[in-house]
Design an enzyme around this catalytic site. Sequence first.
Site, PDB file in Angstrom:
ATOM      1  N   GLU A   1      52.225 -29.178 -34.128  1.00  0.00           N
ATOM      2  CA  GLU A   1      51.317 -30.150 -34.984  1.00  0.00           C
ATOM      3  C   GLU A   1      51.869 -30.346 -36.441  1.00  0.00           C
ATOM      4  O   GLU A   1      51.878 -29.078 -37.262  1.00  0.00           O
ATOM      5  CB  GLU A   1      49.776 -29.890 -35.028  1.00  0.00           C
TER       6      GLU A   1
ATOM      7  N   ASP B   1      38.851 -29.671 -43.384  1.00  0.00           N
ATOM      8  CA  ASP B   1      39.552 -28.497 -43.288  1.00  0.00           C
ATOM      9  C   ASP B   1      39.240 -27.636 -44.310  1.00  0.00           C
ATOM     10  O   ASP B   1      38.449 -27.706 -45.357  1.00  0.00           O
ATOM     11  CB  ASP B   1      41.027 -28.788 -43.792  1.00  0.00           C
TER      12      ASP B   1
END
Lengths: 407, 282
Positions: free
Chosen positions: B57, B68
């Site tokens: 990824e 995040d």
Amino acid sequence: MTSAPTALNSYRALPDPDGHFGNFGGRFVAETLMPLILELEQAYKDAKADPAFQKELDYFLRHYVGRANPLYYAERLTEHLGGAKIYFKREDLNHTGAHKINNCIGQILLAKRMGKTRIIAETGAGQHGVATATVCARFGLPCTVYMGSKDIKRQSSNVFRMRLLGAEVKPVVSGSCSLKDAMNEALRDWVTNVEDTFYIIGTAAGPHPYPELVRDFQCVIGNEAKEQILEQEGRLPDQVIAAVGGGSNAIGLFHPFLDDKEIEVVGVEAAGHGVHTGKHAASLTAGKPGVLHGNRTYLLMDDDGQIKEADSISAGLDYPGIGPEHSWLKDIGRARYVPITDKEALEAFKLCSELEGIIPALECSHAIAQVMKEAPKMGKDKIILMCLSGRGDKDIFTVAEALGVEL
Amino acid sequence: MSDAIIGGKDRIAKRFAKLKAEGRAGLVTFITAGDPDPEASFEILKALPEAGADVIELGMPFTDPMADGPAIQEASIRALAAGMHMRKTLSLVRGFRDQDHDTPIILMGYYNPIYIYGVAEFLEDARNAGVDGLIVVDLPPEEDAELCVPTVEKGLSFIRLTTPTSDDKRLTKLVQNTSGFVYYVSVAGVTGAGSATNDQIVEAMARLRRHTDLPIAVGFGIKSAEQAAEVARQADAAVVGSAIVSKIAESLDENGKATDKTASMVTGLVRELADGVRNARK
């Protein structure tokens, strides 16, 4: 790109069921939050249809917030400018000193209805933080407010106020350390505390249904103003003006007037040091459509889609985006959005204080600065109705610094 | 489809078929493109498969990564400060593809940089660069018309995040346009925060299996080889992001620049994680 104002020919029929205002709005959030947003949407639908909810809301707006607040004829400012008659909708006279409380009362009643036990919020100038901390104290719910470390410095009195009210103020040190970063951090909190937490968003932005519900709770501004101007002048104004950061006081004033098509609608953006300098917060004037914080709207960004830092003397306008309904109103041409610089806002701040005995917040000083441009161009038989969204006590340190005065 | 652009969901399917044949789970590693700078990032990227990454990824840097935690936020900030942008991210993939034809690359990030690039142009360029799929955090199924549907039409996978808040009704909707694999975010929270218990993962896997035959990768909060192994006993793959990105941060000098240890510290951790994953079912 933009849709017609619907079959009913109304500017007041949006958003559509998916939260779109034409090409703007929507639900651009992490999957973890989707069930919460859908739950909120349903809860708000139910509340809207429940007369008991409206009754409770009205009760608190009247007895706790102090509504209706006056629509005040600013006679000396009118004379000074020599043109249109100027009226101020006095949101500065609300409990906590700004329009933000209208929305907070609505959202905390909703949170209670949904059985939520913890409140979070983001704040820029601290007005929304104070309003949220206030309603949390009143309804006995713990409150965490995220605030950029830059804003904590320039709005220290509001930080102290929030703490006095029992709220926890968490400094945000990421990114530009201002409102957008506080919103990121609040979203991170929400995604982590999905069971018990209600996020009271302070402006008419974010994922659907926030732009709609914040607008609806702020429409009390425009609804009252409409009734009051009819009572005092026997007619509607020629122009309505309000400052826009995220745009909640503006949409609250504008919305009830949108279908009176002869009324000119003017939103005032913060141009900071000037739009040409790149140091500003004028997302409608100088930005382009993009996706941030759950909605598509006009944003300040670079060619790679990276969000730029906004810049304004007013912490409440220091945001690189704008509520999606304003983006739509701009694109269809129903509202006009204009930039006002820090310098112009400071002039207006001083003028209003000296002529009217009202120290306005720096946010709505931007609107006053635009009134100073518009009124002289209009005949004495014309009427401007402006939202004086908050009082300026919180800003005296910032203003003193800008004027080179040591307190 | 010409040979040059074989990939997309085929490369992902092939990789998971291979893992199944080997009787083991896979290791999915996350790094942010351009972190700590484009050159060092390319060195790390190239070294990942050999160190044991089965799927990569690659984060597309964004100024406002709302979902995040601090580790990945800082990785984005480092990359952007080093001049990273979307076109460079795609050339990183192209460079990788020149030497590795088999390891799937999934671009992961937020919608705005793609929207500003232009969806059609982005998909065209991404496919030509050798990208196999996308994970776009802020595009739920309600916004499928934006990017998910065009991505699938282009032959790339659109990989969806499923979460502890996804009930059965929601899962039906979530797996609808998804392909490649399903990513299960094992805790409600931001990346790099707490991790789920084994029981929670077992329960979630059973629920997900009722909704999809696609491989299931489990991530969020996996920091050690032991944790990766535990997940690998239940899931088809374990995803590790923040721990790897933190290792990059740890390797930098006092000015935040890459050092000669940067790539080796990352591959060292990836090797440990891969050992954990590969030996989990033995």
